[in-house]
Design a protein around this motif. Structure first.
Motif, PDB file in Angstrom:
ATOM      1  N   GLY A  18       0.822  -1.211   0.000  1.00 49.48           N
ATOM      2  CA  GLY A  18       0.000   0.000   0.000  1.00 49.48           C
ATOM      3  C   GLY A  18       0.853   1.257   0.000  1.00 49.48           C
ATOM      4  N   PHE A  21       2.027   2.491  -3.315  1.00 51.26           N
ATOM      5  CA  PHE A  21       1.045   3.243  -4.100  1.00 51.26           C
ATOM      6  C   PHE A  21       0.636   4.565  -3.468  1.00 51.26           C
ATOM      7  N   LEU A  22       1.206   4.899  -2.336  1.00 53.03           N
ATOM      8  CA  LEU A  22       0.860   6.145  -1.661  1.00 53.03           C
ATOM      9  C   LEU A  22       1.041   7.378  -2.553  1.00 53.03           C
ATOM     10  N   SER A  25      -1.969   8.104  -4.610  1.00 52.29           N
ATOM     11  CA  SER A  25      -3.160   8.621  -3.933  1.00 52.29           C
ATOM     12  C   SER A  25      -3.160  10.148  -3.901  1.00 52.29           C
ATOM     13  N   ASP A  28      -4.165  11.062  -7.322  1.00 55.82           N
ATOM     14  CA  ASP A  28      -5.566  10.672  -7.495  1.00 55.82           C
ATOM     15  C   ASP A  28      -6.521  11.752  -7.006  1.00 55.82           C
ATOM     16  N   SER A  29      -6.237  12.309  -5.848  1.00 58.56           N
ATOM     17  CA  SER A  29      -7.145  13.323  -5.307  1.00 58.56           C
ATOM     18  C   SER A  29      -7.212  14.556  -6.217  1.00 58.56           C
ATOM     19  N   SER A  32      -8.889  13.020 -10.000  1.00 56.72           N
ATOM     20  CA  SER A  32     -10.253  12.489  -9.972  1.00 56.72           C
ATOM     21  C   SER A  32     -11.254  13.479  -9.387  1.00 56.72           C
ATOM     22  N   SER A  45      -8.965   7.114 -13.817  1.00 61.44           N
ATOM     23  CA  SER A  45      -9.600   6.052 -13.023  1.00 61.44           C
ATOM     24  C   SER A  45      -9.246   4.673 -13.573  1.00 61.44           C
ATOM     25  N   ILE A  48      -5.694   4.078 -12.240  1.00 62.17           N
ATOM     26  CA  ILE A  48      -5.610   3.880 -10.786  1.00 62.17           C
ATOM     27  C   ILE A  48      -6.349   2.614 -10.351  1.00 62.17           C
ATOM     28  N   TYR A  49      -7.475   2.298 -10.989  1.00 60.84           N
ATOM     29  CA  TYR A  49      -8.238   1.106 -10.605  1.00 60.84           C
ATOM     30  C   TYR A  49      -7.522  -0.186 -10.991  1.00 60.84           C
ATOM     31  N   TYR A  52      -2.992  -1.546  -9.004  1.00 62.08           N
ATOM     32  CA  TYR A  52      -2.588  -2.475  -7.953  1.00 62.08           C
ATOM     33  C   TYR A  52      -2.679  -3.927  -8.414  1.00 62.08           C
TER      34      TYR A  52
END
Length: 168
Positions: A18, A21-22, A25, A28-29, A32, A45, A48-49, A52
């Motif tokens: 996790g 991938f920080l 994030s 992403d904010s 998105s 999206s 990012i989806y 992982y």
């Protein structure tokens, strides 16, 4: 057997993965945000989806480990314990996550194209809640399965024909 006692190392490996991938994030904010053009939200999206599970499938099929598993000294092997998983097995290990992620992405794309996308909309509506509960159910199924067999194989290990062992 000691080599199958992998619950906590797996838990910690997931945390470490996790962290990998920080940085995404934070991006992403920004990308998105509802005020972005729909094409940006949809393309981002999609990235990012899938990032992982692609990371997981590719690293498990190449090395039998993600970076988190490497750090925690555990490895995914074919159930024969003679080789690392094939690409097919690595894909099947993540099939539950892939299906739920794909459905979530499809719902998010629907919201964007319908002009109904606002921050948090994908989890505050009924379809979003159903997907969230399905994900939670999958997680508990994994934990219960892992806790109830000698080799500590999770449900996805049974689907893929894999086992996780401690790397000496």
């Amino acid at each position: 057997m000691q080599k199958y006692q992998t619950f906590w190392p797996r838990f910690c490996a997931g945390f470490i993965d996790g962290l990998v991938f920080l940085p995404l994030s934070f991006v992403d904010s920004f990308l998105s945000a509802p005020e972005r053009p729909p094409v940006i939200i949809i393309v981002w999206s999609g990235i990012i989806y899938s990032s992982y599970w692609l990371y997981s499938v590719l690293l498990h099929s190449r090395y039998g480990q993600t970076l988190g598993k490497m750090a925690m000294k555990i490895k995914v092997l074919d159930v024969s314990e003679a080789r690392i998983p094939s690409f097919r097995q690595a894909f099947l290990r993540d099939i539950g996550y892939i299906v739920l992620n794909t459905l979530s992405l499809a719902y998010l794309v629907y919201l964007v194209l319908a002009g109904e996308y606002v921050a948090g909309a994908e989890i505050s509506s009924l379809p979003g809640r159903i997907l969230m509960w399905a994900s939670l159910g999958w997680f508990f199924l994994e934990i219960v399965t892992m806790a109830t067999n000698e080799k500590r194989r999770a449900f996805h290990d049974f689907i893929a024909g894999t086992v996780v062992i401690r790397n000496a």
